[in-house]
Write a protein that holds these residues in place. Sequence first.
Motif, short mmCIF file in Angstrom:
data_model
loop_
_atom_site.label_atom_id
_atom_site.label_comp_id
_atom_site.label_asym_id
_atom_site.label_seq_id
_atom_site.Cartn_x
_atom_site.Cartn_y
_atom_site.Cartn_z
N PRO A 197 40.71 52.80 -4.48
CA PRO A 197 41.69 51.77 -5.15
C PRO A 197 40.69 51.16 -6.33
O PRO A 197 39.45 51.27 -6.55
CB PRO A 197 41.53 50.43 -4.16
CG PRO A 197 41.21 51.12 -2.61
CD PRO A 197 40.37 52.41 -3.09
N ASP A 198 41.57 50.49 -7.26
CA ASP A 198 41.02 49.69 -8.37
C ASP A 198 39.78 48.83 -7.89
O ASP A 198 39.98 47.89 -7.03
CB ASP A 198 41.86 48.93 -9.35
CG ASP A 198 41.40 48.55 -10.54
OD1 ASP A 198 42.26 49.06 -11.38
OD2 ASP A 198 40.52 48.17 -10.71
N PHE A 199 38.66 48.90 -8.68
CA PHE A 199 37.52 47.93 -8.32
C PHE A 199 37.81 46.63 -8.45
O PHE A 199 37.13 45.74 -8.02
CB PHE A 199 36.21 48.62 -9.19
CG PHE A 199 35.14 47.59 -8.68
CD1 PHE A 199 34.51 48.13 -7.54
CD2 PHE A 199 34.62 46.76 -9.51
CE1 PHE A 199 33.14 47.68 -7.17
CE2 PHE A 199 33.31 46.30 -9.17
CZ PHE A 199 32.57 46.71 -8.01
N ASP A 200 38.77 46.21 -9.41
CA ASP A 200 39.32 45.11 -9.77
C ASP A 200 39.79 43.92 -8.25
O ASP A 200 39.32 42.97 -8.25
CB ASP A 200 40.25 44.76 -10.62
CG ASP A 200 39.78 45.38 -12.12
OD1 ASP A 200 38.49 45.48 -12.38
OD2 ASP A 200 40.60 45.44 -12.92
N VAL B 116 38.19 44.73 -5.29
CA VAL B 116 36.87 44.28 -4.89
C VAL B 116 36.28 43.06 -5.47
O VAL B 116 35.84 42.51 -4.76
CB VAL B 116 35.97 45.68 -4.66
CG1 VAL B 116 34.85 45.24 -4.12
CG2 VAL B 116 36.42 46.82 -4.02
#
Lengths: 392, 164
Positions: free
Chosen positions: A19-22, A24
């Motif tokens: 998934p997109d790190f954003d 997290v």
Amino acid sequence: VDDQLQGLRADVEANVDVPDFDHVAARADRVRRRRTMVASAATALLVAIVAVGVTRSFDSARTIQPVHQPVPHVDRKAARVVLAHPGAYVDTDASRVDGHGDVLSEVRFGTVVGAHGACSGTTRSTALRWLGANGRTTAWLERPRPLLALPNGFVVGALPAGCRTGAASDGRAYLVDSSGVPRGITWAAGAERICGPQPRDPRCRYDVATRRGSLVTETHLPAGAVLLQSAAEGMMWARSGDARRIYWSRDGRSWRSRATSLPAEAMEDASAAGRCAALAGQTTLEYTSDAGHTWHSRDVSEALRSVRHSDIDWTVTRSGDLLGVTEVVGRGDVLFRSTDASWSHFVETHVHTGFGLARPAVEGGTVYVPDTNGFLISNDNGVSWQRTPPLP
Amino acid sequence: VADDAYVRDIYEASYRRLVAQAYAVAGDRVEAEDAVQEAFARAVAAGARFHRVDNPEAWLRTVALNVIRRRWRRTRLFSSLSPRLATPTDVPGISEDHVAVVAALRGLPFQQRETIALFYLADMSVQEIAATLGVADGTVKSRLTRGRTALAELLQTTVEALGG
């Protein structure tokens, strides 16, 4: 097995999307605010499915005939073979502890039953072992069945429909009394069909002394609520899915509730036993000791100065004592308990298990935690603990 | 931002590997991904302290396992009062054989499953597992032996069932 496990890793890694790190990073903001996430997608899914399941089961049709069940036949000789098998172990997830501190353990070797209801491959590899708080033991051959602990005994549910061999006893639930003796149940009208295969259904009631089982059809749980204490203890407690509201009822028909005033960031969980209940934050708790008539708020951060704690899982006992499980860096899980009614002082216990501490469970006057091949049991609210004896 | 970049690099390199390990322990893809993402979120929240960790992936694995264990701690109590009705989710796209392996893993007690996952999917030695879980080497060996035997029988049962 080795090859398949190695292959599993490669297969999963090839099929997992990152998934997109954003996401997290956004989640980290919430962690910064609270240190711990209260909810998770998996837990929410579990709660929702159980809530739907309970609601659906309430709509099931009733049978109308009262049923007297025969005394179950037990095979103690074959059970001794299971208990003596070198690969035998206690499945603590399936085993139960009753309000007297008696234990009904599911012992098995070889093929195990899947956590989601698959049947055992053989019929002679599992046994039930009853361990009395007085030290007496008895065992009998039994296939894995749903178990329910009562204040003074157990209910052994019917075999799941897909696991029956055709024998009439497969479809019968039975009681185990306070002496460890299996007893047939006399069912009230309509009760067996619901309570036999699912003895933990909140509508079911049992009386070990008269060996009766009944169904209170009007019983319901508030929408989306999770049961904390069944009616066997005299009153029912439940919590909302997010643990910010606690419900209580004496009859399971009419419910009262209280929503916490604690901030969302502080909320952890709810716990109930007997007439006591608590909505628990990390170091602030809202509690009642008189079945919900009066509520108080208490900050235990000062009392916890002597305990090095991280995230705490709280358990309130029937007598109003408070137990907490936390993880101490370098030492693993630690269980501590209050030493006075006002929770102004806590001390560590010496409870250690082979795999970390599960949050203590309360059944009547008994508090217990699972350990490898058994339980640690306390009948004095966590002051002293006894380990169940090993398999023979 | 620099802290985030450091964690982001590890995230790109380790996410899939950690999910595979957590998936074997949790037996559920959603729960595994949630635990791993929670671990990375805590790494970001830890800021500079995370830079001082000798083995970041081991730190993340430990946090993810603790998240799963803590959840097990809670759902275990809950499941003793309510029947199990949840259906676990698998990783889409993996082979049927591996779906069967995960289904068999779900049938093992939690501590056996955890030990097997660390040994086979995290390539940890018996000594490393013993240190991570806080148990004796012999306990790890016993769990591996017992878990492997039970797993083989469960897989055999699955194969026979599929074969009719």
